[in-house]
Scaffold this active site. Sequence first.
Site, short mmCIF file in Angstrom:
data_model
loop_
_atom_site.label_atom_id
_atom_site.label_comp_id
_atom_site.label_asym_id
_atom_site.label_seq_id
_atom_site.Cartn_x
_atom_site.Cartn_y
_atom_site.Cartn_z
N HIS A 1 -69.61 20.38 19.46
CA HIS A 1 -68.45 21.16 19.64
C HIS A 1 -66.89 19.63 19.94
O HIS A 1 -67.65 18.82 20.84
CB HIS A 1 -68.53 21.76 21.62
CG HIS A 1 -66.94 22.52 21.98
ND1 HIS A 1 -66.02 22.03 22.49
CD2 HIS A 1 -66.70 23.79 22.59
CE1 HIS A 1 -65.02 22.50 22.66
NE2 HIS A 1 -65.38 23.67 23.19
N THR B 83 -69.53 21.83 30.09
CA THR B 83 -68.18 23.43 30.84
C THR B 83 -69.81 23.80 31.17
O THR B 83 -69.32 25.03 30.74
CB THR B 83 -67.46 23.40 30.52
OG1 THR B 83 -67.94 23.58 29.04
CG2 THR B 83 -65.82 22.48 31.17
N GLU C 189 -71.27 31.36 25.16
CA GLU C 189 -70.97 30.20 24.80
C GLU C 189 -72.19 29.98 25.55
O GLU C 189 -73.31 28.52 25.04
CB GLU C 189 -69.87 29.51 24.20
CG GLU C 189 -70.37 28.06 24.57
CD GLU C 189 -68.80 27.24 23.51
OE1 GLU C 189 -67.63 27.00 25.17
OE2 GLU C 189 -67.63 27.09 22.94
N ILE D 160 -61.85 41.89 15.44
CA ILE D 160 -62.10 42.80 16.35
C ILE D 160 -60.47 43.53 16.78
O ILE D 160 -59.90 41.78 17.90
CB ILE D 160 -62.86 43.27 17.75
CG1 ILE D 160 -64.51 42.89 16.78
CG2 ILE D 160 -62.97 44.29 18.29
CD1 ILE D 160 -65.14 44.12 16.38
N VAL E 112 -63.69 34.42 13.63
CA VAL E 112 -62.56 33.92 12.72
C VAL E 112 -61.70 33.72 12.99
O VAL E 112 -61.40 33.61 11.86
CB VAL E 112 -62.52 36.46 12.71
CG1 VAL E 112 -61.40 36.35 14.16
CG2 VAL E 112 -62.15 36.35 11.71
N ASP E 113 -61.04 32.78 14.15
CA ASP E 113 -59.80 32.92 14.05
C ASP E 113 -59.88 30.99 13.88
O ASP E 113 -60.14 30.08 14.85
CB ASP E 113 -59.68 32.64 15.05
CG ASP E 113 -60.64 32.33 16.99
OD1 ASP E 113 -60.31 31.77 17.57
OD2 ASP E 113 -61.47 32.51 16.28
O1 48C Z 1 -62.61 39.86 17.09
C1 48C Z 1 -62.37 39.55 17.60
N1 48C Z 1 -61.33 40.20 18.30
C2 48C Z 1 -61.03 39.85 19.92
O2 48C Z 1 -60.13 40.43 20.62
C3 48C Z 1 -62.29 38.68 20.59
C4 48C Z 1 -63.06 38.02 20.40
N2 48C Z 1 -63.02 38.43 19.11
C5 48C Z 1 -64.39 37.66 18.43
O3 48C Z 1 -64.51 36.63 18.92
C6 48C Z 1 -63.05 36.26 17.28
O4 48C Z 1 -64.68 37.00 16.61
C7 48C Z 1 -63.16 35.31 18.17
O5 48C Z 1 -62.93 34.23 16.93
C8 48C Z 1 -64.58 35.14 18.63
C9 48C Z 1 -64.31 34.60 20.19
N3 48C Z 1 -64.02 33.14 19.74
C10 48C Z 1 -62.45 33.31 20.28
O6 48C Z 1 -61.57 34.40 20.65
C11 48C Z 1 -61.55 31.11 20.43
N4 48C Z 1 -62.37 30.82 18.61
C12 48C Z 1 -62.22 31.03 21.02
#
Ligand code: 48C
Length: 353
Positions: free
Chosen positions: A233, A245, A303, A123, A212-213
Amino acid sequence: MEIRDTFSRRRCYILAAFSFVFTFLFGWYGLKSSEWHPSIIFRCTVNNTSDDIRLSRLDLLSDVRLDRMVYAKPDVLQPPRTDVLTITPWLAPIVWNGFYNRDILNAQYHQAGVRIGLTVFAIKKYVIFIKDYIETAEKFFMVGHKVNYYIFTDRPNDIPNFTLAEGRSLSVLEVPGYKRWQDVTMRRMQMIRDHTRDRFVNEVDYLVCIDVDMVFSEHIGVEILGDVVGVIHPGFFGASRKAYTHERRPESAGYIAVDEGDFYYTGCFFGGAVEDIYKLTNFTHHAMLADKAKNMEALWHDESYLNKYFLSHKPTKVLSPEYAWNNYYGSPAVVKVKRLLHVDKDFKAVRSN
Ligand code: 48C
């Protein structure tokens, strides 16, 4: 207070009397007539749609008949490793490298024709991560099995074209992008739930949901499949409950007391049988809504709510931190393989708030 107690006590008496009479009549009738045969009860539950799906899932492996295979005999008295816990107090396996033979598992699940869905959200600016995510998934995620990638995005035109291996498909699902990144991450549960109900339940047997990251860096296969799957985790696997946490405000729907909690599960990776994912995402979505109604948000968003779910709905399989590693935590000897890695990123560059 007193009046209310009296009122509710009287109500209890009435209820107790009614249920006694009802039970007596029901029991007497039941004993008298032999109609209440267990098969009726069994048939009643089998007619329930979700149980039909459940039964078909049980069939998934129960009809498998393996051909001859040659491999080292498991040694009852000599486990592959003694430095890690490999089973939970509720007898769910904790999956670490070295404790399973993927050839056996692949033979079973290939014969069963298992279908796996992988959901991922890209997103707004997070679309930059999807190319490496899918390209590394092609190399390491459920290789040789039927995989459907489900990419949720507000920018379908920014999703590249991918050449996929045989038996694998990719669907781009256009969804709204929320303003706050907290809402983007939390609303994933609602979107996964709704698509599971409307589509995924008809297309796959299991769902895996991963941030996705991340990039896949070693094989992740059918060893991770189970009804309810959580991932430990990387930052807390050696920590005390107090150090977890979790959300600690009792009025929050994500509340976990300091003397509760088994593991601290990461929100970046969870999975399960398709109908169990419906239940999990429905629970976590409603927990988020309950807090929202109080103008609250759990400490670590989805989470936190996921950890709350896993407290009362214990995972049937737990994955070790190998399955969601972050090099921020270095390379402890106990983590012999890093199968999925957090991408080092500048949050400011990808988050709008
Ligand atoms: O796709 C998005 N866009 C955003 O602006 C914020 C979160 N995300 C989705 O949510 C992604 O798939 C991210 O991986 C996930 C939330 N996880 C993270 O931001 C880090 N892995 C903590």
